[in-house]
Design a protein around this motif. Sequence first.
Motif, PDB file in Angstrom:
ATOM      1  N   VAL A  81     -28.288 -50.344  19.934  1.00 31.89           N
ATOM      2  CA  VAL A  81     -26.786 -50.170  20.957  1.00 31.89           C
ATOM      3  C   VAL A  81     -27.755 -52.037  20.744  1.00 31.89           C
ATOM      4  N   VAL A  82     -26.656 -53.198  20.450  1.00 29.58           N
ATOM      5  CA  VAL A  82     -27.154 -54.362  21.448  1.00 29.58           C
ATOM      6  C   VAL A  82     -25.873 -54.637  22.753  1.00 29.58           C
ATOM      7  N   PRO A  83     -25.981 -54.463  23.456  1.00 31.07           N
ATOM      8  CA  PRO A  83     -26.018 -54.960  24.691  1.00 31.07           C
ATOM      9  C   PRO A  83     -24.818 -56.081  25.106  1.00 31.07           C
ATOM     10  N   TYR A  84     -23.465 -56.037  25.655  1.00 34.34           N
ATOM     11  CA  TYR A  84     -23.016 -56.898  25.879  1.00 34.34           C
ATOM     12  C   TYR A  84     -23.655 -58.539  25.356  1.00 34.34           C
ATOM     13  N   HIS A  85     -23.023 -59.122  24.844  1.00 34.83           N
ATOM     14  CA  HIS A  85     -23.325 -60.388  24.607  1.00 34.83           C
ATOM     15  C   HIS A  85     -21.889 -61.750  23.468  1.00 34.83           C
ATOM     16  N   TRP A  86     -21.777 -62.158  23.660  1.00 32.69           N
ATOM     17  CA  TRP A  86     -20.672 -63.055  22.966  1.00 32.69           C
ATOM     18  C   TRP A  86     -21.560 -63.958  22.605  1.00 32.69           C
ATOM     19  N   MET A 104     -14.919 -54.411  23.909  1.00 29.56           N
ATOM     20  CA  MET A 104     -14.339 -55.814  24.461  1.00 29.56           C
ATOM     21  C   MET A 104     -14.737 -55.739  25.799  1.00 29.56           C
ATOM     22  N   LEU A 105     -15.490 -56.216  26.243  1.00 26.60           N
ATOM     23  CA  LEU A 105     -15.940 -56.274  27.946  1.00 26.60           C
ATOM     24  C   LEU A 105     -14.538 -56.187  28.617  1.00 26.60           C
ATOM     25  N   GLY A 106     -14.587 -54.685  29.062  1.00 29.10           N
ATOM     26  CA  GLY A 106     -13.407 -54.270  29.830  1.00 29.10           C
ATOM     27  C   GLY A 106     -11.982 -53.337  28.807  1.00 29.10           C
ATOM     28  N   GLY A 107     -12.403 -52.877  27.337  1.00 31.46           N
ATOM     29  CA  GLY A 107     -11.334 -52.816  26.957  1.00 31.46           C
ATOM     30  C   GLY A 107     -11.959 -51.523  26.813  1.00 31.46           C
ATOM     31  N   VAL A 125     -16.614 -61.507  25.149  1.00 28.45           N
ATOM     32  CA  VAL A 125     -18.223 -60.402  25.630  1.00 28.45           C
ATOM     33  C   VAL A 125     -17.387 -58.794  24.796  1.00 28.45           C
ATOM     34  N   HIS A 126     -18.911 -58.907  24.337  1.00 26.94           N
ATOM     35  CA  HIS A 126     -18.512 -57.168  23.123  1.00 26.94           C
ATOM     36  C   HIS A 126     -19.983 -56.230  23.268  1.00 26.94           C
ATOM     37  N   ARG A 127     -19.681 -55.543  22.509  1.00 28.77           N
ATOM     38  CA  ARG A 127     -21.005 -55.343  22.344  1.00 28.77           C
ATOM     39  C   ARG A 127     -20.906 -53.839  21.269  1.00 28.77           C
ATOM     40  N   MET A 128     -22.315 -52.878  20.653  1.00 26.30           N
ATOM     41  CA  MET A 128     -22.003 -52.799  19.521  1.00 26.30           C
ATOM     42  C   MET A 128     -23.222 -51.613  19.232  1.00 26.30           C
ATOM     43  N   ARG A 129     -22.339 -50.228  18.531  1.00 25.81           N
ATOM     44  CA  ARG A 129     -23.435 -49.374  18.647  1.00 25.81           C
ATOM     45  C   ARG A 129     -23.284 -48.643  17.009  1.00 25.81           C
ATOM     46  N   CYS A 130     -24.395 -47.990  16.427  1.00 22.44           N
ATOM     47  CA  CYS A 130     -24.488 -47.955  15.925  1.00 22.44           C
ATOM     48  C   CYS A 130     -24.444 -46.079  16.261  1.00 22.44           C
ATOM     49  N   ALA A 131     -23.254 -45.524  15.943  1.00 16.54           N
ATOM     50  CA  ALA A 131     -22.636 -44.451  16.553  1.00 16.54           C
ATOM     51  C   ALA A 131     -23.095 -43.186  15.321  1.00 16.54           C
ATOM     52  N   SER A 132     -23.319 -43.459  14.066  1.00 16.07           N
ATOM     53  CA  SER A 132     -23.682 -42.688  12.917  1.00 16.07           C
ATOM     54  C   SER A 132     -24.858 -41.645  12.981  1.00 16.07           C
ATOM     55  N   MET A 149     -24.688 -65.047  23.166  1.00 18.14           N
ATOM     56  CA  MET A 149     -24.966 -65.137  24.604  1.00 18.14           C
ATOM     57  C   MET A 149     -24.915 -63.601  25.505  1.00 18.14           C
ATOM     58  N   PHE A 150     -26.462 -63.155  26.269  1.00 18.53           N
ATOM     59  CA  PHE A 150     -26.345 -61.524  26.663  1.00 18.53           C
ATOM     60  C   PHE A 150     -25.335 -62.000  28.145  1.00 18.53           C
ATOM     61  N   VAL A 151     -24.863 -61.024  28.291  1.00 19.71           N
ATOM     62  CA  VAL A 151     -24.209 -60.658  29.871  1.00 19.71           C
ATOM     63  C   VAL A 151     -24.044 -59.669  30.397  1.00 19.71           C
ATOM     64  N   ASP A 152     -23.942 -59.082  31.617  1.00 17.19           N
ATOM     65  CA  ASP A 152     -24.156 -57.950  32.064  1.00 17.19           C
ATOM     66  C   ASP A 152     -22.668 -57.674  31.899  1.00 17.19           C
ATOM     67  N   ASP A 153     -22.495 -55.979  32.353  1.00 20.36           N
ATOM     68  CA  ASP A 153     -20.627 -55.343  32.229  1.00 20.36           C
ATOM     69  C   ASP A 153     -19.732 -55.713  33.326  1.00 20.36           C
ATOM     70  N   LYS A 154     -20.627 -56.957  34.216  1.00 21.86           N
ATOM     71  CA  LYS A 154     -18.821 -57.894  34.393  1.00 21.86           C
ATOM     72  C   LYS A 154     -18.794 -59.207  33.460  1.00 21.86           C
ATOM     73  N   GLY A 155     -20.107 -59.300  32.845  1.00 24.83           N
ATOM     74  CA  GLY A 155     -19.305 -61.233  32.352  1.00 24.83           C
ATOM     75  C   GLY A 155     -20.446 -61.718  32.485  1.00 24.83           C
ATOM     76  N   LYS A 156     -21.494 -61.666  33.697  1.00 24.20           N
ATOM     77  CA  LYS A 156     -22.453 -63.015  33.835  1.00 24.20           C
ATOM     78  C   LYS A 156     -23.524 -62.734  33.373  1.00 24.20           C
ATOM     79  N   GLN A 157     -23.843 -63.818  32.739  1.00 25.62           N
ATOM     80  CA  GLN A 157     -24.828 -63.705  31.923  1.00 25.62           C
ATOM     81  C   GLN A 157     -26.645 -63.412  32.470  1.00 25.62           C
ATOM     82  N   ILE A 158     -27.002 -62.875  31.787  1.00 26.84           N
ATOM     83  CA  ILE A 158     -28.429 -62.187  32.016  1.00 26.84           C
ATOM     84  C   ILE A 158     -29.765 -62.707  30.792  1.00 26.84           C
TER      85      ILE A 158
END
Length: 174
Positions: A81-86, A104-107, A125-132, A149-158
């Motif tokens: 998993v690459v967590p939420y980022h942009w 996408m964040l919220g999608g 903002v988006h995230r990606m996971r290898c599901a296979s 640029m990493f962000v949390d699940d609310k879009g705040k930079q972390i």
Amino acid sequence: MRRLLAVSALILGAIATSASADQDHMAEHATGAMGLEIPMPQKADFKTIPGVPACTTIAGLRGDPSKEAATLMVRMTSGCVVPYHWHHATEEVVMLRGTAVTQMLGGKPYELKTGSYSQLPSEHVHRMRCASKEDCYNFVVADRAFDIMFVDDKGKQISTEEALAAAAKARKDW
């Protein structure tokens, strides 16, 4: 913010080094006017990138992503998993092998299967996971210098450390 810029510089430097080395290797296999012979995904020279989950590695194919548009081959191990980022760059993704889920964040999550194409707009903002069960391989084309640029699940930079912890947790939860 300085710390984020320093981490971004490390990431971009590592990507640039990988792209340069891989371009030298590919230049040996040039096919003339038709372009370059691109290695099979499993045989590409993938490198780990500081500040990105270790389960994601890249092989540079074209351009210096720290300065300009570039093309990268990305490998994500199964479950990675690459967590939420942009990114400042628009990211175009073509799945070469495996199935990934991007969101996408919220999608809603969107499944990318082998042969799928996706465009992730600049600063979205988006995230990606290898599901296979097998590793995921994809081409990523960035239309300008590539950063993350990493962000949390609310879009705040972390921080990168917080993002890597979120990636480890997300491997179990998402």
